[in-house]
Design a protein around this motif. Structure first.
Motif, PDB file in Angstrom:
ATOM      1  N   THR A  75      31.600  49.446  38.835  1.00  0.00           N
ATOM      2  CA  THR A  75      31.952  48.578  37.714  1.00  0.00           C
ATOM      3  C   THR A  75      30.714  47.811  37.285  1.00  0.00           C
ATOM      4  N   VAL A  76      30.434  47.860  35.995  1.00  0.00           N
ATOM      5  CA  VAL A  76      29.364  47.051  35.420  1.00  0.00           C
ATOM      6  C   VAL A  76      30.044  46.033  34.530  1.00  0.00           C
ATOM      7  N   GLY A  77      29.890  44.772  34.884  1.00  0.00           N
ATOM      8  CA  GLY A  77      30.573  43.718  34.155  1.00  0.00           C
ATOM      9  C   GLY A  77      29.670  42.991  33.194  1.00  0.00           C
ATOM     10  N   PRO A  78      30.245  42.021  32.491  1.00  0.00           N
ATOM     11  CA  PRO A  78      29.497  41.282  31.481  1.00  0.00           C
ATOM     12  C   PRO A  78      28.355  40.441  32.050  1.00  0.00           C
ATOM     13  N   GLY A  79      28.379  40.142  33.327  1.00  0.00           N
ATOM     14  CA  GLY A  79      27.324  39.331  33.916  1.00  0.00           C
ATOM     15  C   GLY A  79      26.123  40.142  34.370  1.00  0.00           C
ATOM     16  N   SER A  80      25.959  41.352  33.828  1.00  0.00           N
ATOM     17  CA  SER A  80      24.870  42.247  34.242  1.00  0.00           C
ATOM     18  C   SER A  80      24.859  42.428  35.747  1.00  0.00           C
ATOM     19  N   ARG A  81      26.026  42.781  36.252  1.00  0.00           N
ATOM     20  CA  ARG A  81      26.198  42.969  37.684  1.00  0.00           C
ATOM     21  C   ARG A  81      26.877  44.311  37.926  1.00  0.00           C
ATOM     22  N   LEU A  82      26.316  45.083  38.836  1.00  0.00           N
ATOM     23  CA  LEU A  82      26.923  46.338  39.251  1.00  0.00           C
ATOM     24  C   LEU A  82      27.675  46.096  40.546  1.00  0.00           C
ATOM     25  N   ARG A  83      28.947  46.450  40.547  1.00  0.00           N
ATOM     26  CA  ARG A  83      29.757  46.339  41.756  1.00  0.00           C
ATOM     27  C   ARG A  83      30.112  47.745  42.217  1.00  0.00           C
ATOM     28  N   ILE A  84      29.826  48.013  43.477  1.00  0.00           N
ATOM     29  CA  ILE A  84      30.127  49.292  44.107  1.00  0.00           C
ATOM     30  C   ILE A  84      31.218  49.026  45.128  1.00  0.00           C
ATOM     31  N   GLU A  85      32.307  49.787  45.045  1.00  0.00           N
ATOM     32  CA  GLU A  85      33.398  49.634  46.011  1.00  0.00           C
ATOM     33  C   GLU A  85      33.740  50.994  46.595  1.00  0.00           C
ATOM     34  N   VAL A  86      33.894  51.032  47.906  1.00  0.00           N
ATOM     35  CA  VAL A  86      34.366  52.234  48.578  1.00  0.00           C
ATOM     36  C   VAL A  86      35.582  51.828  49.401  1.00  0.00           C
ATOM     37  N   THR A  87      36.708  52.470  49.106  1.00  0.00           N
ATOM     38  CA  THR A  87      37.966  52.168  49.777  1.00  0.00           C
ATOM     39  C   THR A  87      38.377  53.358  50.618  1.00  0.00           C
ATOM     40  N   ASP A  88      38.688  53.104  51.892  1.00  0.00           N
ATOM     41  CA  ASP A  88      39.195  54.157  52.755  1.00  0.00           C
ATOM     42  C   ASP A  88      40.541  53.739  53.337  1.00  0.00           C
ATOM     43  N   THR A  89      41.138  54.593  54.122  1.00  0.00           N
ATOM     44  CA  THR A  89      42.503  54.340  54.611  1.00  0.00           C
ATOM     45  C   THR A  89      42.527  54.004  56.100  1.00  0.00           C
ATOM     46  N   ARG A  90      41.471  53.377  56.588  1.00  0.00           N
ATOM     47  CA  ARG A  90      41.441  52.897  57.967  1.00  0.00           C
ATOM     48  C   ARG A  90      41.235  51.392  57.969  1.00  0.00           C
ATOM     49  N   GLY A  91      42.231  50.668  57.478  1.00  0.00           N
ATOM     50  CA  GLY A  91      42.153  49.212  57.434  1.00  0.00           C
ATOM     51  C   GLY A  91      42.125  48.580  58.804  1.00  0.00           C
ATOM     52  N   ASP A  92      42.508  49.342  59.821  1.00  0.00           N
ATOM     53  CA  ASP A  92      42.493  48.826  61.180  1.00  0.00           C
ATOM     54  C   ASP A  92      41.088  48.820  61.773  1.00  0.00           C
ATOM     55  N   ARG A  93      40.130  49.436  61.104  1.00  0.00           N
ATOM     56  CA  ARG A  93      38.741  49.482  61.564  1.00  0.00           C
ATOM     57  C   ARG A  93      37.846  48.769  60.562  1.00  0.00           C
ATOM     58  N   LEU A  94      37.637  47.478  60.763  1.00  0.00           N
ATOM     59  CA  LEU A  94      36.767  46.721  59.861  1.00  0.00           C
ATOM     60  C   LEU A  94      35.323  46.853  60.331  1.00  0.00           C
ATOM     61  N   LYS A 135      41.113  49.469  53.390  1.00  0.00           N
ATOM     62  CA  LYS A 135      40.106  48.416  53.328  1.00  0.00           C
ATOM     63  C   LYS A 135      39.086  48.840  52.287  1.00  0.00           C
ATOM     64  N   THR A 136      38.442  47.870  51.672  1.00  0.00           N
ATOM     65  CA  THR A 136      37.399  48.140  50.689  1.00  0.00           C
ATOM     66  C   THR A 136      36.124  47.437  51.131  1.00  0.00           C
ATOM     67  N   VAL A 137      35.045  48.196  51.166  1.00  0.00           N
ATOM     68  CA  VAL A 137      33.732  47.611  51.410  1.00  0.00           C
ATOM     69  C   VAL A 137      33.011  47.634  50.061  1.00  0.00           C
ATOM     70  N   TRP A 138      32.500  46.482  49.649  1.00  0.00           N
ATOM     71  CA  TRP A 138      31.882  46.363  48.335  1.00  0.00           C
ATOM     72  C   TRP A 138      30.456  45.818  48.461  1.00  0.00           C
ATOM     73  N   ALA A 139      29.687  46.116  47.452  1.00  0.00           N
ATOM     74  CA  ALA A 139      28.316  45.584  47.347  1.00  0.00           C
ATOM     75  C   ALA A 139      28.028  45.345  45.879  1.00  0.00           C
ATOM     76  N   GLU A 140      27.266  44.309  45.597  1.00  0.00           N
ATOM     77  CA  GLU A 140      26.899  43.994  44.223  1.00  0.00           C
ATOM     78  C   GLU A 140      25.384  43.932  44.073  1.00  0.00           C
ATOM     79  N   LEU A 141      24.934  44.432  42.927  1.00  0.00           N
ATOM     80  CA  LEU A 141      23.536  44.382  42.541  1.00  0.00           C
ATOM     81  C   LEU A 141      23.422  43.640  41.221  1.00  0.00           C
ATOM     82  N   ASP A 142      22.556  42.638  41.171  1.00  0.00           N
ATOM     83  CA  ASP A 142      22.279  41.960  39.910  1.00  0.00           C
ATOM     84  C   ASP A 142      21.316  42.843  39.123  1.00  0.00           C
ATOM     85  N   LEU A 143      21.693  43.170  37.893  1.00  0.00           N
ATOM     86  CA  LEU A 143      20.875  44.041  37.056  1.00  0.00           C
ATOM     87  C   LEU A 143      19.949  43.209  36.198  1.00  0.00           C
ATOM     88  N   VAL A 144      18.702  43.597  36.152  1.00  0.00           N
ATOM     89  CA  VAL A 144      17.722  42.898  35.332  1.00  0.00           C
ATOM     90  C   VAL A 144      17.753  43.522  33.938  1.00  0.00           C
TER      91      VAL A 144
END
Length: 141
Positions: free
Chosen positions: A76-95, A131-140
């Motif tokens: 997802t690239v939002g209005p704040g010039s930020r890229l959000r990467i999300e990866v969701t898997d089906t092992r919520g019991d393993r954080l 569970k979803t593991v996410w990371a964000e990058l500020d875009l210049v």
């Protein structure tokens, strides 16, 4: 005489790409390739994001794999010039947790790499069994 001044409107376009992939090495590789292709299509830098997607997708296939259940990649690239990467898997019991691996270990550094490359990252538990593991990058601009 009325005089009107035009004020420029900032575009608040949000772009999103979502795909389900098999929790295999091939699925992890495809996640990285699709992320690079979409970021290039959107005119955004992709090198750092490709590394993050590769690590998160690999973790989803190794630690989050449940037979017959796919993992999801979302960019997802939002209005704040930020890229959000999300990866969701089906092992919520393993954080996932970051820890210092043995210096001679051949694995165990994925989240350390994500932490080093991303401006922010985190984990969203649920809804069960996910569970979803996410990371964000500020875009210049």
């Amino acid at each position: 005489m009325n005089q009107q001044t035009a004020t420029p409107q900032l575009r608040t376009t949000e772009r999103t790409f979502t795909v389900l992939l098999s929790p295999t090495r091939r699925g992890a590789r495809l996640a990285r390739l699709l992320a690079v292709a979409h970021l290039d299509l959107w005119g955004l830098p992709s090198e750092t994001a490709a590394h993050i997607v590769a690590e998160l997708a690999t973790n989803a296939t190794v630690h989050g794999r449940v037979s017959g259940r796919d993992f999801q990649l979302r960019l997802t690239v939002g209005p704040g010039s930020r890229l959000r990467i999300e990866v969701t898997d089906t092992r919520g019991d393993r954080l996932p947790a970051t820890s210092a691996p043995d210096p001679l270990a051949e694995s165990g550094r994925g989240l350390l790499i994500v932490e080093a490359l991303a401006d922010r990252w985190g984990i969203i538990p649920g809804p069960v069994p996910r569970k979803t593991v996410w990371a964000e990058l500020d875009l210049v601009p």
